[in-house]
Design a protein around this motif. Sequence first.
Motif, mmCIF file in Angstrom:
data_model
loop_
_atom_site.group_PDB
_atom_site.id
_atom_site.type_symbol
_atom_site.label_atom_id
_atom_site.label_comp_id
_atom_site.label_asym_id
_atom_site.label_seq_id
_atom_site.Cartn_x
_atom_site.Cartn_y
_atom_site.Cartn_z
ATOM 1 N N SER A 157 0.822 -1.207 0.000
ATOM 2 C CA SER A 157 0.000 0.000 0.000
ATOM 3 C C SER A 157 0.858 1.259 0.000
ATOM 4 O O SER A 157 0.593 2.213 -0.748
ATOM 5 N N LYS A 158 1.891 1.289 0.815
ATOM 6 C CA LYS A 158 2.740 2.473 0.908
ATOM 7 C C LYS A 158 3.605 2.666 -0.331
ATOM 8 O O LYS A 158 4.056 3.777 -0.603
ATOM 9 N N GLY A 159 3.822 1.603 -1.081
ATOM 10 C CA GLY A 159 4.630 1.727 -2.295
ATOM 11 C C GLY A 159 3.832 2.128 -3.519
ATOM 12 O O GLY A 159 4.417 2.428 -4.569
ATOM 13 N N ASP A 160 2.488 2.146 -3.411
ATOM 14 C CA ASP A 160 1.653 2.519 -4.549
ATOM 15 C C ASP A 160 1.704 4.025 -4.758
ATOM 16 O O ASP A 160 1.750 4.798 -3.810
ATOM 17 N N ARG A 161 1.684 4.451 -6.020
ATOM 18 C CA ARG A 161 1.797 5.865 -6.340
ATOM 19 C C ARG A 161 0.440 6.551 -6.298
ATOM 20 O O ARG A 161 -0.595 5.934 -6.564
ATOM 21 N N LEU A 162 0.457 7.861 -5.995
ATOM 22 C CA LEU A 162 -0.788 8.621 -5.916
ATOM 23 C C LEU A 162 -1.380 8.895 -7.293
ATOM 24 O O LEU A 162 -2.594 8.842 -7.475
ATOM 25 N N VAL A 163 -0.554 9.190 -8.277
ATOM 26 C CA VAL A 163 -1.064 9.613 -9.572
ATOM 27 C C VAL A 163 -1.703 8.449 -10.310
ATOM 28 O O VAL A 163 -2.846 8.514 -10.746
ATOM 29 N N GLU A 164 -0.967 7.364 -10.459
ATOM 30 C CA GLU A 164 -1.458 6.199 -11.171
ATOM 31 C C GLU A 164 -0.729 4.977 -10.640
ATOM 32 O O GLU A 164 0.375 5.074 -10.109
ATOM 33 N N PRO A 165 -1.336 3.804 -10.760
ATOM 34 C CA PRO A 165 -0.679 2.595 -10.223
ATOM 35 C C PRO A 165 0.602 2.276 -10.977
ATOM 36 O O PRO A 165 0.737 2.590 -12.154
ATOM 37 N N HIS A 166 1.531 1.683 -10.245
ATOM 38 C CA HIS A 166 2.793 1.270 -10.858
ATOM 39 C C HIS A 166 2.536 0.178 -11.885
ATOM 40 O O HIS A 166 1.769 -0.743 -11.661
ATOM 41 N N GLU A 167 3.161 0.314 -13.041
ATOM 42 C CA GLU A 167 3.010 -0.702 -14.088
ATOM 43 C C GLU A 167 3.891 -1.901 -13.743
ATOM 44 O O GLU A 167 5.113 -1.843 -13.837
ATOM 45 N N MET A 168 3.246 -2.960 -13.351
ATOM 46 C CA MET A 168 3.957 -4.136 -12.827
ATOM 47 C C MET A 168 4.585 -4.947 -13.968
ATOM 48 O O MET A 168 3.955 -5.182 -14.996
ATOM 49 N N SER A 169 5.817 -5.383 -13.752
ATOM 50 C CA SER A 169 6.426 -6.363 -14.644
ATOM 51 C C SER A 169 6.082 -7.752 -14.114
ATOM 52 O O SER A 169 5.681 -7.904 -12.960
ATOM 53 N N PRO A 170 6.209 -8.791 -14.948
ATOM 54 C CA PRO A 170 5.826 -10.153 -14.508
ATOM 55 C C PRO A 170 6.583 -10.604 -13.276
ATOM 56 O O PRO A 170 7.711 -10.224 -13.057
#
Length: 304
Positions: free
Chosen positions: A291-304
């Motif tokens: 939760s704390k690592g998620d960005r405010l603007v947009e979600p992080h684009e996860m790699s596999p």
Amino acid sequence: VRIGANFSRQNPHGNLRAFQSLTAPKTSSSENNENKSSHMTPTFVGPVKMTNFIQSTSTIHYSSLSSIATKLSSSPFYPNATKCIVQTTRSMAGSAPGSHIDGKPTLQYVKGMPKTFASMTNEQILLFAELAIPEACRECIVRDVMVVDNVEYDEAMKVFEKIAETNREGMTVAAFPFYLGLGVALTAGYASIPLVFHKESVEWFNENFVTLELPPPEDLETYCEVGAASWEWMEPILGHISFYLLCMAFARAQLQNLGIRPYYHWQLERRSRHLIQKYPQYDAEFLSNYSKGDRLVEPHEMSP
């Protein structure tokens, strides 16, 4: 090559001297007077103790250690010194035997290198999660879901997607103060230009907020002349705002030195608590890290 718990990492030459002094045969002064060769006692005896010594904490260059080992091998006390050191350098960092040759990985070894976070070990994932790598935080949650819900990876990933959606609830509201500050700063910065140099804007501002007498029209024919006239009332405003922002920037720097970010940390804690309360069956630390690592603007684009 790892050697010598008490050696300085900053002084490799000192390391060599310390190693030579430790590995040299030691004698007492009284025994030296009688017979040096018959009373010598080596610091280390045999390849096992030598290997244990080499594998302690500090480091020196392999070439330097090899030269020492060659000299030691000429001594009757350490006939296998070179063999011990070479074998130690080839079994680096707990690697499997045969995985490295002369400090370089073999083809067979690198074929097993994980290329996705999903293929990494639990230990690797936990390490990267502590470093706040988003993909590792995701993997911690997915694997925890697999254990708690007794499901396979694909099913656990679907649960994680729901967790990710829950985590982004209210994110726009939490980001509003940052958007507001950005908007006010950009608006004020660009608005100050016409309010200083644009004749019509200067006249409008003076008529509604200042009411000072402007110079005659012939003295307002250029942008610089308009700026000179408007500066009579704009200087206190812009000067004071500049000083105020300077003080705020200094205060912010001190907050950063103290590790304090009041609103930012508050909204992180609020979001993580909400996620933990929503999914109490899963590990709280894993949920909080994600939760704390998620960005405010947009979600992080996860790699596999």
